[in-house]
Design a protein around this motif. Structure first.
Motif, short mmCIF file in Angstrom:
data_model
loop_
_atom_site.label_atom_id
_atom_site.label_comp_id
_atom_site.label_asym_id
_atom_site.label_seq_id
_atom_site.Cartn_x
_atom_site.Cartn_y
_atom_site.Cartn_z
N GLY A 24 -44.05 -39.79 38.54
CA GLY A 24 -42.75 -40.44 38.50
C GLY A 24 -42.24 -40.52 37.07
N PHE A 25 -41.17 -41.28 36.88
CA PHE A 25 -40.59 -41.37 35.55
C PHE A 25 -39.69 -42.60 35.42
N ARG A 26 -39.25 -42.84 34.18
CA ARG A 26 -38.32 -43.92 33.88
C ARG A 26 -36.94 -43.31 33.65
N GLU A 33 -41.99 -44.41 41.02
CA GLU A 33 -43.34 -43.87 41.11
C GLU A 33 -43.73 -43.65 42.56
N SER A 34 -44.43 -42.55 42.81
CA SER A 34 -44.96 -42.28 44.14
C SER A 34 -46.44 -41.94 44.03
N GLU A 64 -53.28 -45.92 50.81
CA GLU A 64 -53.10 -45.94 49.36
C GLU A 64 -51.84 -45.21 48.92
N SER A 65 -51.09 -44.70 49.87
CA SER A 65 -49.85 -44.00 49.54
C SER A 65 -48.70 -45.00 49.44
N PHE A 66 -47.78 -44.74 48.54
CA PHE A 66 -46.66 -45.65 48.40
C PHE A 66 -45.53 -44.98 47.61
N ASP A 175 -39.81 -36.35 46.24
CA ASP A 175 -41.13 -36.47 46.84
C ASP A 175 -41.00 -36.94 48.28
N GLU A 176 -41.98 -36.61 49.09
CA GLU A 176 -42.08 -37.08 50.47
C GLU A 176 -43.48 -37.62 50.69
N ILE A 177 -43.58 -38.84 51.19
CA ILE A 177 -44.86 -39.50 51.37
C ILE A 177 -45.04 -39.88 52.84
#
Length: 289
Positions: A24-26, A33-34, A64-66, A175-177
């Motif tokens: 992730g990033f700012r 964040e992923s 634990e995914s988020f 992203d895909e979670i």
């Protein structure tokens, strides 16, 4: 699969990678964040059983995914995870979907067991994401008193401009979670995912619960959120929740195919599912972010 723009593109957009092994990033005051973790192991599953007071879980729970979107200065954090989603399922406690007698046996681990489906085995959840305030003691991040007001979603008339979001704006991060998944003993699919994409002008995400019980019904529960980056003002964060549902026999009466193979992609066939609930809300934080 996640995708992140290269360092030069991020810098040109005023963004920087989180680093430290984090994905992730700012950007413009937000940390995005992923994480994609493994399926819950037996010890973690036992802990969840105690906390949720149930022994029923989807076949694959990615505990634990988020996905987290946090506004650093205010501490407002919007996040998505399997535990909160299953908490919503447990609290909602929908009646189990009735299936034909022949198919019902397939949901049983042992055909000789007289098992009664007395819980919602589809794991349908009303979950639309989690929002809270993450207090910080760091200088310049606001005192706990300033962040004490919990953010609230309020109904509004404003709508997410999906047409504008379909324009070819540069994507800095995607992203895909998967949060959890169950194939209903080969009788369909129950799937909860969250997708996010970040552009130089803002972020957009889709939380989707997709259910297909073959030959019986389909459910699609979509939650979309959009935030436009603002300078020196409170950002507008809109949330649109749309629930759709239809029985296979209803599709057949309208001339649509009733074979499950025709309904593998919820994004393609969503227009065939009648809307049963729809609302648009705005996040009210009670303070300037």
């Amino acid at each position: 699969m996640e995708w992140v723009a290269d360092e030069r593109e991020l810098k040109d957009a005023g963004a920087e990678a989180l680093g430290g092994g984090r994905i992730g990033f700012r950007i413009r005051g937000w940390e995005i964040e992923s994480r994609k973790g493994h399926i819950l192991n037996s010890s973690s599953l036992r802990l969840w059983e105690e906390k949720l007071q149930t022994s029923h879980f989807p076949e694959m729970v990615f505990g634990e995914s988020f996905l987290v979107l946090k506004h650093v200065n205010s501490g407002v954090k919007i996040h998505f995870n399997a535990f909160d989603a299953l908490s919503g399922w447990k609290q909602d406690a929908l009646p189990p979907v009735e299936v034909p007698a022949a198919a019902k046996w397939k949901f049983r681990c042992n055909p000789t067991d007289q098992v009664i489906l007395d819980y919602d085995y589809t794991f349908t959840t009303p979950y639309c994401g989690s929002v809270d305030i993450e207090k910080s003691s760091e200088p310049g991040r606001g005192s706990p008193e300033e962040s004490a007001c919990d953010p609230q979603w309020e109904d509004c008339q404003e709508k997410i401009d999906l047409a504008a979001l379909s324009s070819k704006e540069q994507i800095l991060f995607y992203d895909e979670i998967i949060l959890y998944e169950d194939e209903l003993s080969d009788n369909g699919v129950s799937l909860l995912t969250v997708k996010v994409r970040v552009m130089p002008t803002g972020w957009f995400l889709l939380l989707r619960f997709w259910l297909r019980v073959d030959g019986v019904l389909m459910r699609l529960r979509d939650t979309r959120m959009h935030c436009t980056f603002k300078e020196n003002s409170e950002p507008i964060i809109l949330r649109e929740c749309c629930w759709r549902e239809v029985a296979f026999k209803t599709l057949g009466s309208k001339g649509y195919p009733t074979e499950s193979a025709a309904y593998s992609d919820p994004g393609v066939i969503s227009g065939r599912l009648p809307i049963i609930k729809h609302k648009t809300q705005k996040l009210i934080t009670g303070k300037i972010l």
